[in-house]
Write a protein that holds these residues in place. Sequence first.
Motif, PDB file in Angstrom:
ATOM      1  N   UNK A 100      -3.624   6.554   5.779  1.00  0.00           N
ATOM      2  CA  UNK A 100      -3.094   6.575   4.591  1.00  0.00           C
ATOM      3  C   UNK A 100      -3.051   8.131   4.316  1.00  0.00           C
ATOM      4  N   UNK A 101      -3.513   9.007   4.757  1.00  0.00           N
ATOM      5  CA  UNK A 101      -3.243  10.580   4.637  1.00  0.00           C
ATOM      6  C   UNK A 101      -2.046  11.078   5.382  1.00  0.00           C
ATOM      7  N   UNK A 102      -1.498  10.127   6.094  1.00  0.00           N
ATOM      8  CA  UNK A 102      -0.155  10.633   6.836  1.00  0.00           C
ATOM      9  C   UNK A 102      -0.087  11.439   7.757  1.00  0.00           C
ATOM     10  N   UNK A 103      -1.293  10.912   8.884  1.00  0.00           N
ATOM     11  CA  UNK A 103      -1.483  11.698   9.947  1.00  0.00           C
ATOM     12  C   UNK A 103      -0.373  11.520  11.284  1.00  0.00           C
ATOM     13  N   UNK A 104       0.338  10.337  10.971  1.00  0.00           N
ATOM     14  CA  UNK A 104       1.450   9.974  11.871  1.00  0.00           C
ATOM     15  C   UNK A 104       3.058  10.414  11.397  1.00  0.00           C
ATOM     16  N   UNK A 105       3.757  10.223  12.275  1.00  0.00           N
ATOM     17  CA  UNK A 105       5.163  10.758  12.070  1.00  0.00           C
ATOM     18  C   UNK A 105       5.862  10.032  11.193  1.00  0.00           C
ATOM     19  N   UNK A 106       6.079   8.649  11.184  1.00  0.00           N
ATOM     20  CA  UNK A 106       6.653   7.681  10.149  1.00  0.00           C
ATOM     21  C   UNK A 106       5.614   7.416   9.200  1.00  0.00           C
ATOM     22  N   UNK A 107       5.627   8.411   8.171  1.00  0.00           N
ATOM     23  CA  UNK A 107       4.572   8.325   7.296  1.00  0.00           C
ATOM     24  C   UNK A 107       4.615   7.285   6.198  1.00  0.00           C
ATOM     25  N   UNK A 108       5.682   6.723   6.040  1.00  0.00           N
ATOM     26  CA  UNK A 108       5.746   5.506   4.926  1.00  0.00           C
ATOM     27  C   UNK A 108       5.176   4.461   5.661  1.00  0.00           C
ATOM     28  N   UNK A 109       5.822   4.075   7.057  1.00  0.00           N
ATOM     29  CA  UNK A 109       5.297   2.784   7.687  1.00  0.00           C
ATOM     30  C   UNK A 109       3.667   2.914   7.879  1.00  0.00           C
ATOM     31  N   UNK A 110       3.210   4.334   8.164  1.00  0.00           N
ATOM     32  CA  UNK A 110       1.696   4.073   8.648  1.00  0.00           C
ATOM     33  C   UNK A 110       1.087   4.158   7.587  1.00  0.00           C
ATOM     34  N   UNK A 111       1.469   4.818   6.306  1.00  0.00           N
ATOM     35  CA  UNK A 111       0.794   4.501   5.005  1.00  0.00           C
ATOM     36  C   UNK A 111       0.448   3.036   4.551  1.00  0.00           C
ATOM     37  N   UNK A 112       1.590   2.510   4.706  1.00  0.00           N
ATOM     38  CA  UNK A 112       1.602   1.119   4.349  1.00  0.00           C
ATOM     39  C   UNK A 112       0.719   0.299   5.166  1.00  0.00           C
ATOM     40  N   UNK A 113       0.665   0.410   6.382  1.00  0.00           N
ATOM     41  CA  UNK A 113      -0.176  -0.276   7.469  1.00  0.00           C
ATOM     42  C   UNK A 113      -1.651   0.372   7.254  1.00  0.00           C
ATOM     43  N   UNK A 114      -1.839   1.481   6.884  1.00  0.00           N
ATOM     44  CA  UNK A 114      -3.028   1.989   6.478  1.00  0.00           C
ATOM     45  C   UNK A 114      -3.719   1.237   5.459  1.00  0.00           C
ATOM     46  N   UNK A 115      -2.969   1.077   4.437  1.00  0.00           N
ATOM     47  CA  UNK A 115      -3.351   0.153   3.276  1.00  0.00           C
ATOM     48  C   UNK A 115      -3.595  -0.927   3.404  1.00  0.00           C
ATOM     49  N   UNK A 116      -2.881  -1.560   4.130  1.00  0.00           N
ATOM     50  CA  UNK A 116      -2.970  -3.030   4.473  1.00  0.00           C
ATOM     51  C   UNK A 116      -4.172  -3.209   5.256  1.00  0.00           C
ATOM     52  N   UNK A 117      -4.706  -2.522   6.313  1.00  0.00           N
ATOM     53  CA  UNK A 117      -5.806  -2.445   7.058  1.00  0.00           C
ATOM     54  C   UNK A 117      -6.852  -2.266   6.044  1.00  0.00           C
ATOM     55  N   UNK A 118      -6.855  -1.486   5.261  1.00  0.00           N
ATOM     56  CA  UNK A 118      -8.037  -1.093   4.273  1.00  0.00           C
ATOM     57  C   UNK A 118      -8.189  -2.091   3.386  1.00  0.00           C
ATOM     58  N   UNK A 119      -7.044  -2.715   2.822  1.00  0.00           N
ATOM     59  CA  UNK A 119      -7.402  -3.974   1.996  1.00  0.00           C
ATOM     60  C   UNK A 119      -8.037  -5.105   2.761  1.00  0.00           C
ATOM     61  N   UNK A 120      -7.366  -5.257   4.062  1.00  0.00           N
ATOM     62  CA  UNK A 120      -8.345  -6.623   4.998  1.00  0.00           C
ATOM     63  C   UNK A 120      -9.825  -5.987   5.220  1.00  0.00           C
ATOM     64  N   UNK A 121     -10.051  -4.691   5.356  1.00  0.00           N
ATOM     65  CA  UNK A 121     -11.450  -4.384   5.660  1.00  0.00           C
ATOM     66  C   UNK A 121     -12.094  -4.661   4.430  1.00  0.00           C
ATOM     67  N   UNK A 122     -11.666  -4.420   3.167  1.00  0.00           N
ATOM     68  CA  UNK A 122     -12.282  -4.572   1.831  1.00  0.00           C
ATOM     69  C   UNK A 122     -12.447  -6.175   1.767  1.00  0.00           C
ATOM     70  N   UNK A 123     -11.721  -7.220   1.872  1.00  0.00           N
ATOM     71  CA  UNK A 123     -11.824  -8.619   2.224  1.00  0.00           C
ATOM     72  C   UNK A 123     -13.067  -8.928   3.054  1.00  0.00           C
ATOM     73  N   UNK A 124     -12.776  -8.286   4.285  1.00  0.00           N
ATOM     74  CA  UNK A 124     -13.923  -8.710   5.248  1.00  0.00           C
ATOM     75  C   UNK A 124     -15.149  -8.424   4.794  1.00  0.00           C
ATOM     76  N   UNK A 125     -15.350  -7.245   4.089  1.00  0.00           N
ATOM     77  CA  UNK A 125     -16.593  -6.713   3.592  1.00  0.00           C
ATOM     78  C   UNK A 125     -16.948  -7.567   2.383  1.00  0.00           C
ATOM     79  N   UNK A 126     -16.273  -7.985   1.734  1.00  0.00           N
ATOM     80  CA  UNK A 126     -16.471  -8.991   0.689  1.00  0.00           C
ATOM     81  C   UNK A 126     -17.162 -10.302   1.269  1.00  0.00           C
ATOM     82  N   UNK A 127     -16.266 -10.577   2.269  1.00  0.00           N
ATOM     83  CA  UNK A 127     -17.015 -11.928   2.862  1.00  0.00           C
ATOM     84  C   UNK A 127     -18.650 -11.542   3.511  1.00  0.00           C
TER      85      UNK A 127
END
Length: 403
Positions: A211-238
Amino acid sequence: MSTFRKLSAAAIVLFLILAAVLDIFLLRSAGRDSGAYRVEAKRLTDRIEETGSTDISDFPHLTGVFTGGDLYRSDEHYLIIEARGETYRVEYTVGSRKGILIAANLIMSAIFLLLLGLLYFIRKHIVVPFGRLNKVPQELARGNLAVPIPEEKSRFFGKFTWGVNLLREKIEDDRQKELSMQRDKKLLLLSLSHDIKTPLSAIKLNAKALARGLYKDEEKRRSAAESINSRADEIEQFVSEITKAASEDFMNFEVTEGEVFLSSIISRLSARYAPQLAVSGTEFRVDSYDDCLLACDPDRLAECLQNLVENAIKYGDGREIGLSFDKMDGCQLITVSNTGCSLEEKELPQIFESFHRGTNADKVQGNGLGLFICKRLMSLMGGEVYAEIKEERFCITLVIRLA
């Protein structure tokens, strides 16, 4: 039992009515003659006509033949016949049926005694033993495996009680297996919830890096990072939900609010354990108490006390088990204590937890649920239970609301 008494009374009354009807019939029959003397009188008339002989030796019902004089005066039964132009008075006897009546009454009396004996036998060997056993299936269905099963040597119920004892042992074995499975399941869920949290933390860290943009294609990687983070929150809730479910008690209890006298509960407990403890040489002491009405489920309260006494038998030294009583703030206190306490004071807060077994339980079979069940039941009945150690005696006190 009451139905059997009613049926027995009805059978006896019906028998007496039939016996009375038979007596009346026999008495009426005894009042009617058979008419045999008339046949003999006719035969005597024929003999006189033919031979002129008045010999009555061949006629057992005739007692005399008279002619001339006053034919119509006699204290005996008689009839008048005519033969060869003369009139005769023939006296006779009427056969008595009193012997038949007496014999019939003796037979009916014998049958009546046999009926009473049969009813007594059925009551003693079938109805009463069954009455002692009729509550056992209900208690087993409620999960009270400590319910007493009276020993029956009767050929009618001996095998039945033996079979019920086998059934109870089978239920106990199945319960142990189920509890073991539940405990393993609980431990597994707790272990999984703990182990899953570690990779979840790493996932969240990586997601934050993306999410902090450590990869070249920042927009996509930020979107992927946010998705991973969201899924992680869901797993944590489970995981949190799994942990919560595993931490909750898995045993459900039903309690029916009612009222019962303290003396009734203590009588049931004494009848159950006093003979058993007397055989083993353990003193079963019941202190004096003031009888009162308790607000509780009588069967569940009895089950709690049975669990406490069973624990005292298992973990005590066998010298003494006592029941003491007190009142406080509108509640009745019942304390079960035993000598030979080997539990440490520091373990008292944990003894009411599920599957917990103290350090003194190494050589004693159990699953660590007896006191846990007591605490749950007392809580559902609006009461409480607590434990303490006094002068090397282990004491557990039930607090029950007064009605």
